[in-house]
Design a protein around this motif. Structure first.
Motif, PDB file in Angstrom:
ATOM      1  N   MET A 201      -5.770   6.814  -4.602  1.00 18.35           N
ATOM      2  CA  MET A 201      -4.738   7.596  -4.323  1.00 18.35           C
ATOM      3  C   MET A 201      -4.246   8.352  -4.133  1.00 18.35           C
ATOM      4  N   ASP A 202      -5.662   9.844  -4.490  1.00 17.48           N
ATOM      5  CA  ASP A 202      -6.298  10.827  -4.957  1.00 17.48           C
ATOM      6  C   ASP A 202      -6.949  11.011  -3.230  1.00 17.48           C
ATOM      7  N   LYS A 203      -6.696  10.903  -2.481  1.00 11.82           N
ATOM      8  CA  LYS A 203      -7.508  10.520  -0.738  1.00 11.82           C
ATOM      9  C   LYS A 203      -6.830  10.358   0.058  1.00 11.82           C
ATOM     10  N   ALA A 204      -5.163   9.587  -0.111  1.00 12.61           N
ATOM     11  CA  ALA A 204      -4.826   9.123   0.345  1.00 12.61           C
ATOM     12  C   ALA A 204      -4.642   9.837   1.243  1.00 12.61           C
ATOM     13  N   GLU A 205      -3.826  10.954   1.483  1.00 10.61           N
ATOM     14  CA  GLU A 205      -2.932  11.941   1.978  1.00 10.61           C
ATOM     15  C   GLU A 205      -3.572  12.841   2.935  1.00 10.61           C
ATOM     16  N   ALA A 206      -5.217  13.126   2.331  1.00 11.68           N
ATOM     17  CA  ALA A 206      -6.780  13.012   4.020  1.00 11.68           C
ATOM     18  C   ALA A 206      -6.461  12.228   4.760  1.00 11.68           C
ATOM     19  N   PHE A 207      -6.117  10.723   4.144  1.00 11.49           N
ATOM     20  CA  PHE A 207      -6.953   9.988   4.995  1.00 11.49           C
ATOM     21  C   PHE A 207      -5.743   9.586   5.718  1.00 11.49           C
ATOM     22  N   LEU A 208      -4.747  10.044   5.755  1.00 11.83           N
ATOM     23  CA  LEU A 208      -3.834   9.841   6.666  1.00 11.83           C
ATOM     24  C   LEU A 208      -3.621  10.643   7.427  1.00 11.83           C
ATOM     25  N   LYS A 209      -3.897  11.095   6.882  1.00 17.05           N
ATOM     26  CA  LYS A 209      -3.803  12.993   7.736  1.00 17.05           C
ATOM     27  C   LYS A 209      -4.652  13.017   9.288  1.00 17.05           C
ATOM     28  N   MET A 210      -6.096  12.505   8.684  1.00 14.09           N
ATOM     29  CA  MET A 210      -7.458  12.465   9.031  1.00 14.09           C
ATOM     30  C   MET A 210      -7.105  11.142  10.437  1.00 14.09           C
ATOM     31  N   HIS A 211      -6.039  10.209  10.202  1.00 15.65           N
ATOM     32  CA  HIS A 211      -5.986   9.520  11.578  1.00 15.65           C
ATOM     33  C   HIS A 211      -4.624   9.543  11.878  1.00 15.65           C
ATOM     34  N   GLU A 216      -0.624   1.850  10.948  1.00 20.08           N
ATOM     35  CA  GLU A 216      -1.447   0.179  10.041  1.00 20.08           C
ATOM     36  C   GLU A 216      -2.524   2.092   9.074  1.00 20.08           C
ATOM     37  N   VAL A 217      -2.357   2.867   9.059  1.00 19.82           N
ATOM     38  CA  VAL A 217      -3.420   3.726   7.661  1.00 19.82           C
ATOM     39  C   VAL A 217      -1.614   3.657   6.891  1.00 19.82           C
ATOM     40  N   ARG A 218      -1.154   3.794   7.212  1.00 18.40           N
ATOM     41  CA  ARG A 218       0.023   4.052   6.033  1.00 18.40           C
ATOM     42  C   ARG A 218       0.193   3.129   5.164  1.00 18.40           C
ATOM     43  N   GLU A 219       0.661   1.627   6.345  1.00 19.70           N
ATOM     44  CA  GLU A 219       0.546   0.614   4.981  1.00 19.70           C
ATOM     45  C   GLU A 219      -0.424  -0.128   4.716  1.00 19.70           C
ATOM     46  N   LEU A 220      -2.111   0.557   5.258  1.00 15.92           N
ATOM     47  CA  LEU A 220      -2.516  -0.066   4.310  1.00 15.92           C
ATOM     48  C   LEU A 220      -2.629   1.240   2.723  1.00 15.92           C
ATOM     49  N   ILE A 221      -2.221   2.534   3.299  1.00 14.15           N
ATOM     50  CA  ILE A 221      -1.919   3.376   1.757  1.00 14.15           C
ATOM     51  C   ILE A 221      -1.337   3.072   0.736  1.00 14.15           C
ATOM     52  N   GLU A 222      -0.013   2.426   1.599  1.00  7.00           N
ATOM     53  CA  GLU A 222       1.064   2.259   0.714  1.00  7.00           C
ATOM     54  C   GLU A 222       0.667   0.245  -0.124  1.00  7.00           C
ATOM     55  N   GLU A 223      -0.163  -0.820   0.604  1.00 10.32           N
ATOM     56  CA  GLU A 223      -0.112  -1.468  -0.465  1.00 10.32           C
ATOM     57  C   GLU A 223      -1.085  -1.184  -1.030  1.00 10.32           C
ATOM     58  N   HIS A 224      -2.740  -0.348  -0.978  1.00 10.06           N
ATOM     59  CA  HIS A 224      -2.893  -0.001  -2.699  1.00 10.06           C
ATOM     60  C   HIS A 224      -1.524   1.113  -3.143  1.00 10.06           C
ATOM     61  N   ARG A 225      -1.137   1.604  -3.361  1.00  9.79           N
ATOM     62  CA  ARG A 225       0.042   2.505  -3.911  1.00  9.79           C
ATOM     63  C   ARG A 225       0.662   1.206  -4.424  1.00  9.79           C
TER      64      ARG A 225
END
Length: 247
Positions: A201-211, A216-225
């Motif tokens: 979760m700490d890296k989620a926003e940076a990872f989303l911005k990087m992509h 697809e990235v937003r969905e992946l992060i939301e699944e983990h959240r």
């Protein structure tokens, strides 16, 4: 966008790709006697190998670490070199249901949070032949901690992993597959929160911005959240449980 590549990218720089801790690995190791420099350990589904390093630091054994993802194995090799353990850790890119080792090759089989990829019973049955007689298997598996639980979390985890079951039923599967259970314990809360969900979760926003905020990235992060929130709400009902058993 390649979903598997995204998952690898999201997880590869984390110490762990699932719940666990150094303390839990050491505790499970304590159930296994007579480990020495001749001991051969097979770590299946090792990921980036945080537990592999713990095993090497707390035994004199030779360790073979197996994973299907070369990106994870490269991280483990770097850790082994940094810790002066490269001489005792060998990595192999291999599928856990298509291992090519000789039968009766290992004194210990280890697998933390990975057997769900092929199923608990299948993994126990497939891997048994690689253990020497009187060898040990130690693995952590998602498990119900209570006989009943709220319908919401029941539906969620049965959908994610139909083999989820109670401790008693998991012990029955272990016996059915030709092992004698010698111990088990549930992982502590920090194994999930501090060591797994928080780094993601700490890296989620940076990872989303990087992509570039890709769907697809937003969905992946939301699944983990979502999984993290479900654990926070229902953690009294389930956890990973470490099972240690003897062939």
């Amino acid at each position: 966008m390649d979903i598997l590549a995204l998952i690898i990218d999201y997880h590869k720089d984390n110490d762990r790709q699932g719940p666990g801790s150094e303390e839990a690995t050491i505790k499970a190791l304590g159930y296994i006697p007579c480990l020495n420099e001749k001991t051969q350990i097979l770590d299946i589904g090792c990921g980036t190998g945080e537990q592999t390093i713990t095993l090497a630091k707390n035994t004199k054994a030779q360790i073979t670490a197996v994973d299907m993802l070369p990106q994870f194995l490269e991280k483990l090799r770097q850790k082994a070199i940094e810790n002066g353990l490269a001489g005792r850790i060998e990595t192999k890119e291999m599928l856990m249901d298509r291992l090519t080792f000789d039968e009766n090759s290992f004194d210990v089989i280890w697998s933390e949070g990975a057997v769900y990829n092929i199923g608990f019973e299948k993994g126990l049955c497939l891997w048994r032949k690689y253990l020497k007689e009187n060898g040990y298997i130690a693995l952590s598996e998602i498990t119900w901690l209570t006989d009943t639980r709220p319908e919401e979390i029941e539906r969620y985890w049965v959908d994610q992993y139909p083999e989820i079951n109670t401790i008693d039923n998991k012990l029955s599967v272990i016996r059915k597959c030709g092992y004698d259970p010698v111990g088990y314990f549930a992982l502590d809360d920090n194994c999930w929160t501090d060591n797994y969900y928080k780094p993601l979760m700490d890296k989620a926003e940076a990872f989303l911005k990087m992509h570039n905020n890709a769907d697809e990235v937003r969905e992946l992060i939301e699944e983990h959240r979502t999984e993290s929130v479900m654990y926070d709400r229902f953690k009294e009902y389930y956890s990973y449980v470490f099972y240690i058993a003897k062939k």
